[in-house]
Write an enzyme that holds these catalytic residues in place. Structure first.
Site, PDB file in Angstrom:
ATOM      1  N   ASP A  13      -1.156  -4.320  -1.363  1.00  0.00           N
ATOM      2  CA  ASP A  13      -1.857  -3.262  -0.637  1.00  0.00           C
ATOM      3  C   ASP A  13      -1.661  -1.894  -1.284  1.00  0.00           C
ATOM      4  OD1 ASP A  13      -2.409  -5.321   1.104  1.00  0.00           O
ATOM      5  OD2 ASP A  13      -2.144  -4.085   2.886  1.00  0.00           O
TER       6      ASP A  13
ATOM      7  N   CYS B  64       4.783 -10.315   0.890  1.00  0.00           N
ATOM      8  CA  CYS B  64       4.131  -9.038   1.170  1.00  0.00           C
ATOM      9  C   CYS B  64       3.075  -9.109   2.264  1.00  0.00           C
ATOM     10  CB  CYS B  64       3.601  -8.438  -0.123  1.00  0.00           C
ATOM     11  SG  CYS B  64       4.953  -7.806  -1.159  1.00  0.00           S
ATOM     12  N   ASP B  65       2.356  -7.999   2.403  1.00  0.00           N
ATOM     13  CA  ASP B  65       1.668  -7.631   3.639  1.00  0.00           C
ATOM     14  C   ASP B  65       0.820  -8.718   4.288  1.00  0.00           C
ATOM     15  OD1 ASP B  65       2.787  -5.308   2.711  1.00  0.00           O
ATOM     16  OD2 ASP B  65       1.114  -4.050   3.288  1.00  0.00           O
ATOM     17  N   LYS B  66      -0.116  -9.313   3.561  1.00  0.00           N
ATOM     18  CA  LYS B  66      -1.020 -10.286   4.190  1.00  0.00           C
ATOM     19  C   LYS B  66      -0.610 -11.719   3.905  1.00  0.00           C
ATOM     20  CE  LYS B  66      -3.075  -6.726   5.527  1.00  0.00           C
ATOM     21  NZ  LYS B  66      -2.166  -5.842   4.792  1.00  0.00           N
TER      22      LYS B  66
ATOM     23  N   CYS C 110       8.393  -3.460  -0.565  1.00  0.00           N
ATOM     24  CA  CYS C 110       8.774  -2.043  -0.512  1.00  0.00           C
ATOM     25  C   CYS C 110       9.895  -1.803   0.492  1.00  0.00           C
ATOM     26  CB  CYS C 110       7.564  -1.183  -0.199  1.00  0.00           C
ATOM     27  SG  CYS C 110       6.314  -1.202  -1.507  1.00  0.00           S
TER      28      CYS C 110
ATOM     29  N   GLU D 185      -6.506   0.264   5.206  1.00  0.00           N
ATOM     30  CA  GLU D 185      -5.355   1.076   5.588  1.00  0.00           C
ATOM     31  C   GLU D 185      -5.633   2.532   5.242  1.00  0.00           C
ATOM     32  OE1 GLU D 185      -1.879  -0.541   3.730  1.00  0.00           O
ATOM     33  OE2 GLU D 185      -1.630  -2.064   5.281  1.00  0.00           O
TER      34      GLU D 185
ATOM     35  N   SER E 209      -1.038   1.775   6.910  1.00  0.00           N
ATOM     36  CA  SER E 209       0.039   1.147   6.163  1.00  0.00           C
ATOM     37  C   SER E 209       1.317   1.224   6.980  1.00  0.00           C
ATOM     38  CB  SER E 209       0.226   1.877   4.831  1.00  0.00           C
ATOM     39  OG  SER E 209       1.486   1.594   4.271  1.00  0.00           O
TER      40      SER E 209
END
Length: 619
Positions: free
Chosen positions: A81, A122-124, A195, A494, A520
């Site tokens: 992202d 990570c995100d998704k 992150c 985002e 985000s």
């Protein structure tokens, strides 16, 4: 006793062809009849949270083999992202969640796997795999790549901790020198891993612990630390134990839908609110609940948010603590322990870390720093950063001199000494968002819990960025970014750049931002997303006009457009009268690919988790 799913392709004369192909993958005569465990990896060189995952499948596979199983690994896609942000690439991020869920389902069902290990980060990717696991409902264990170490640099003779957002804000701030901006950029993301703050990736990996589908430490143990190696090995051992419990002992508590029950979703939400997790987690929890066929809605999140305090404050809500500090304080299990002592947790629920006949209470007894008497557990949570840039997993074995079990002034607090008695996330509703919207209260200045401002309306994120950087947005404005929802974007972008640029221009505490898009996990400030229904679905956010007064009241959980009902209805009728041109952004030039159009065709608003509209599929 349930039959192994894999027997469909491994037993009987009519499966000779399939067995011949299995043999070509390395299987021998004595392997047929063993459970086949799918390993869904997400290694890619594009994403720092996944760049170190290449060999992790082999670790899991070795433990599966030792426990008497056969493993078969495959990969999914993974979108970063942060790299996709600020341009057209962000349109693809949320839709990739559905692709990941589908691809895991396709691989597991096409090859009749008996169980599943999900290597995500990570995100998704974690949400996509979670949706697939609950859809498939076969034994599963999640193990993530782990968080990266916090960046550190020396500015003005002071060592400061950094993350990705600091680099973005500094680069956009004209008062920061080129030299200092470059220092921050080079130091912000020093190692492999997700992150370093409580952004979406780490939030979701923590939530898998609370849902009962991953092992203690999964969300907090650093990617670089050698202790994380054991999590991958234990994931292999645990999935085999779950497989035997289900297929041999007919124990359905080993299945993910029985682990991730309504109570488990309440636990995960309580954790999310207590730790001030990313607002994106709401979207993903709602989506996962639908896959699990659990009736868990925005109303449940609102109910829980009103009683859970803020027990753990982490970047981006504070520069003091990052995920390495959360781990030192005992990680997710210690936050859950504090929730339990506050009578805000269900402990009578299954967990993959629990042995047969045990539940979450037994896991907490072993892993909550306040409860445990096990020195090995305290040593586990003493794993710390090395401060050496690297893309290699398990590359260091540094330890803190002691764990942080200070529940009065430490990273994790007891209810009595909470950062605030209000939790870290809140659901607001009103005539702008009759089906709700989300604000990360953990990142909101106390003086901004109530805010009245003028609407500054933009039809896209790009226009909003231009307006912020061009000086159109001034103190007291409520920046409205619409037609960026799941259907209208499409893809529900985002809005980290708009919020970062507001901060860099000194407006972070003087403006609010509302959108039918999302934020985000790195976002802080009065940023309200997931406005539902979205503009493209006839949501009232499409009816806001320049200069309208908007009233935000977080303690009262309301967001109101200060115009009369009759005026709002007149605007709605005028929009409807436009026909095919209604409920669309004005003069927006944006290329939308066929893949994104297909996603938009079925997408629901954020209050439904932005999943596919099943009513359009079921006929």
């Amino acid at each position: 006793m349930p039959k192994l799913r894999s027997a469909t392709s491994t037993e009987g004369r009519n499966m000779a062809g399939a067995r011949a192909l299995w043999r070509a993958t390395g299987m021998k005569d004595n392997d047929f009849g063993k459970p086949i465990i799918a390993i869904a990896n997400s290694y890619t060189q594009f994403v720092p949270g996944h760049v170190h995952l290449k060999d992790m499948g082999d670790l899991v596979a070795s433990a599966i083999a030792e426990a008497g199983g056969i493993s078969k690994e495959f990969n999914t896609i993974a979108v970063d992202d942060g790299i996709a942000m600020g341009h057209g690439g962000m349109l693809y991020s949320l839709p990739s969640r559905e692709l990941i869920a589908d691809s895991v389902e396709y691989m597991v069902n096409a090859h009749c796997a008996d169980a599943l290990v999900c290597i995500s980060n990570c995100d998704k990717i974690t949400p996509g795999m979670l949706m697939a696991a609950l859809r498939l409902n076969i034994p599963v264990v999640f193990v993530s790549g782990g968080p990266m170490e916090a960046g550190k640099t020396k500015l003005s003779d002071k060592i400061i901790k950094l993350d990705l957002v600091d680099a973005m804000v500094a680069a956009a701030d004209s008062s920061v020198s080129e030299e200092d901006s470059a220092k921050i950029e080079r130091s912000a993301c020093p190692t492999c891993g997700s992150c370093s703050g409580m952004f979406t990736a780490n939030s979701m990996n923590c939530l898998t612990e609370a849902l009962g589908l991953s092992l203690p430490g999964n969300g907090s143990m650093l990617a670089t630390h050698s202790d994380r190696r054991e999590l991958f090995l234990e994931a292999g051992r645990r999935v085999m134990a779950l497989t035997k419990r289900y297929y041999h002992d007919d124990d359905e508590t080993a299945l993910p839908r029985n682990i991730a029950s309504f109570k488990a979703f309440e636990n995960a939400t309580a954790l999310d609110i207590a730790m001030g997790g990313s607002s994106n987690t709401v979207l993903h929890l709602l989506a996962a609940a639908q896959e699990a066929e659990v009736d868990f809605t925005m109303a449940d999140i609102d109910r829980i948010s009103r009683k859970v305090p803020h027990l753990c404050k982490v970047a981006p809500s504070t520069p003091k603590y990052h995920m390495e500090d959360v781990h030192r304080a005992g990680g997710v299990m210690s936050i859950l322990g504090e929730l339990d002592r506050a009578d805000l947790l269900h402990t009578d629920v299954p967990h993959v870390a629990a042995d047969s006949g045990e539940n979450l209470s037994h896991v907490l007894a072993r892993y909550d720093l306040v409860q445990t008497q096990d020195e090995n557990v305290r040593r586990f949570f003493s794993a710390g950063p090395a401060g050496i840039p690297t893309t290699k997993a398990f590359s260091q074995s540094c330890r803190w001199p002691s764990v942080d079990d200070d529940r009065q002034n430490g990273c994790i607090r007891s209810r009595e000494f909470a950062f605030s008695q209000e939790g870290g996330l809140a659901v607001l509703s009103g005539n702008i968002a009759p089906k709700g919207c989300i604000v990360k209260t953990a990142g909101v200045d106390e003086d901004n819990l109530t805010f009245v401002g003028r609407a500054r309306v933009y039809e896209s994120q790009d226009d909003a960025v231009a307006g912020i950087l061009g000086g159109e947005v001034v103190a007291g404005d409520v920046v409205v970014i619409r037609y960026e929802g799941p259907k209208g974007g499409p893809g529900m972008q985002e809005m980290l750049y708009p919020t970062s640029y507001l901060k860099s221009r000194g407006l972070g505490a003087q403006c609010a931002l509302i959108t039918d898009g999302r934020f985000s996990g790195g976002t802080s400030g009065l940023s309200i997303g997931h406005v539902s229904p979205e503009a493209a679905s006839g949501g009232a956010i499409a009816l806001i006009e320049q200069g309208d007064e908007i009233v935000i009241d977080i303690p009262a959980r309301t967001i109101v457009l200060n115009v009369s009902d009759s005026e709002l209805e007149a605007r709605r009728q005028a929009m409807d009268a436009k026909g095919v041109l209604g409920w669309k952004p004005l003069n927006r030039q944006r290329y939308v690919s066929l893949a994104l159009k297909a996603y938009a065709l079925l997408a629901t608003s954020a209050d439904m988790g932005a999943v596919r509209d099943r009513t359009l599929l079921e006929g």
